[in-house]
Design an enzyme around this catalytic site. Structure first.
Site, PDB file in Angstrom:
ATOM      1  CG  HIS A  46      -2.045  -0.709   1.504  1.00 22.86           C
ATOM      2  ND1 HIS A  46      -3.092  -1.308   1.624  1.00 22.86           N
ATOM      3  CD2 HIS A  46      -0.968  -2.220   2.060  1.00 22.86           C
ATOM      4  CE1 HIS A  46      -3.236  -2.624   2.285  1.00 22.86           C
ATOM      5  NE2 HIS A  46      -2.043  -3.185   2.015  1.00 22.86           N
ATOM      6  CD  GLU A 110      -0.934   1.432   4.089  1.00 24.17           C
ATOM      7  OE1 GLU A 110      -0.613   2.037   3.231  1.00 24.17           O
ATOM      8  OE2 GLU A 110      -1.993   0.953   4.393  1.00 24.17           O
ATOM      9  CG  HIS A 157      -4.767  -1.513  -1.206  1.00 14.45           C
ATOM     10  ND1 HIS A 157      -5.575  -0.396  -0.230  1.00 14.45           N
ATOM     11  CD2 HIS A 157      -6.204  -2.646  -0.687  1.00 14.45           C
ATOM     12  CE1 HIS A 157      -6.869  -0.730   0.718  1.00 14.45           C
ATOM     13  NE2 HIS A 157      -6.945  -1.487   0.188  1.00 14.45           N
TER      14      HIS A 157
END
Length: 284
Positions: A46, A110, A157
């Site tokens: 992500h 992330e 994602h």
């Protein structure tokens, strides 16, 4: 006297019972089944869209979102926020190769990145510092090695939620991950041949594009038309394999890419530096 001892006996029995409940049952771990694998089947990448401080606050407080790891941009640093044995809340409504709700079966990374801004000249995506990408690749390799995650299951994602999500975006260097042996990549010789083939003939119908995208792993209804869902999924596919043009329109080069990506032997996976790429067949 008998009554007093009975009371003591009862109290002792209760104490022993509570002690047993507190410690739990005695479990013998002498035997281990060979029939098992990791609960982590997927690795999902992500971008955060916000800076490090805000990313850390959102991912660690009451924002109802989290990830196993956060990779900072400056200085490039890897933070573990959720233990890999626990579920983090990073995927949301998601699907890949028939698997749904990927929070339960994935590890999320992330990456601190500004995402995009919409300006007078259109949407502009933020680049990734090379040192940050180096950290991401190292982290991916470590996770993959420990959980034996298949290369085709290292995804973005956007792959598991096309249209709803765009991350990690067209500036994310998927080709570098392929060069590092993290993911498979289309064979260049086969791709060149398919480019010439599809450029010389009529474009396949909408059903063909939808079938091939579904074979890649996307959840896509077969409407028989280049509808909104198909355009969004095409754009997601193009963003990864042809980031110079991800308008979501079917064209001959996208057809060539889809043909190679979904054909046996069309993908190659690099090994060590002294080993040439080898044909890779997905085990979906």
């Amino acid at each position: 006297m008998k009554t007093r001892w009975s009371k003591y006996s009862l109290a002792a029995s209760v104490a022993l019972l509570l002690s047993a409940c507190a410690t739990g049952p005695v479990i013998d771990t002498s035997y281990v089944s060979q029939n098992q694998d990791s609960r982590a089947l997927f690795l999902v990448l992500h971008y955060t869209v916000i800076d490090f401080e805000k990313s850390l606050r959102v991912l660690t407080t009451g924002g109802q979102v989290s990830s196993h790891y956060l990779v900072r941009d400056e200085p490039p640093t890897i933070y573990r926020l959720v233990d890999e044995n626990r579920r983090s809340w990073h995927a949301g409504a998601s699907s890949w190769t028939g698997h749904t709700n990927l929070n339960a079966s994935s590890i999320g990374i992330e990456i601190v990145n500004a995402g995009y801004v919409d300006g007078p000249n259109g949407r502009v995506y933020a680049p990734y510092p090379q040192k940050q990408i180096d950290q991401v690749i190292a982290l991916c390799k470590d996770i993959i090695a420990r959980h034996k995650i298949r290369p085709e299951r290292v995804i973005g994602h956007a792959d598991i939620a096309p249209g709803r999500k765009q991350d990690p975006g067209p500036m994310f260097p998927w080709k570098q991950l392929a060069d590092a042996g993290v993911i498979p990549w289309p064979d260049e010789a086969k791709l060149d041949a398919k480019r010439a083939e599809y450029a010389a003939k009529e474009l396949p119908p909408a059903e063909w594009f939808q079938e091939r995208l579904a074979k890649v792993g996307y959840a896509l209804p077969k409407s028989g038309e280049i509808d909104t869902a198909t355009k969004e999924t095409l754009a997601t596919f193009q963003m990864k394999y042809r980031p110079s043009d991800f308008a979501g329109k079917p064209d001959s080069e996208t057809a060539a890419l889809l043909d190679v990506v979904t054909s046996p032997g069309g993908m190659v996976l690099k090994g060590e530096a002294d080993q040439p790429p080898r044909p890779y067949t997905s085990r979906w």
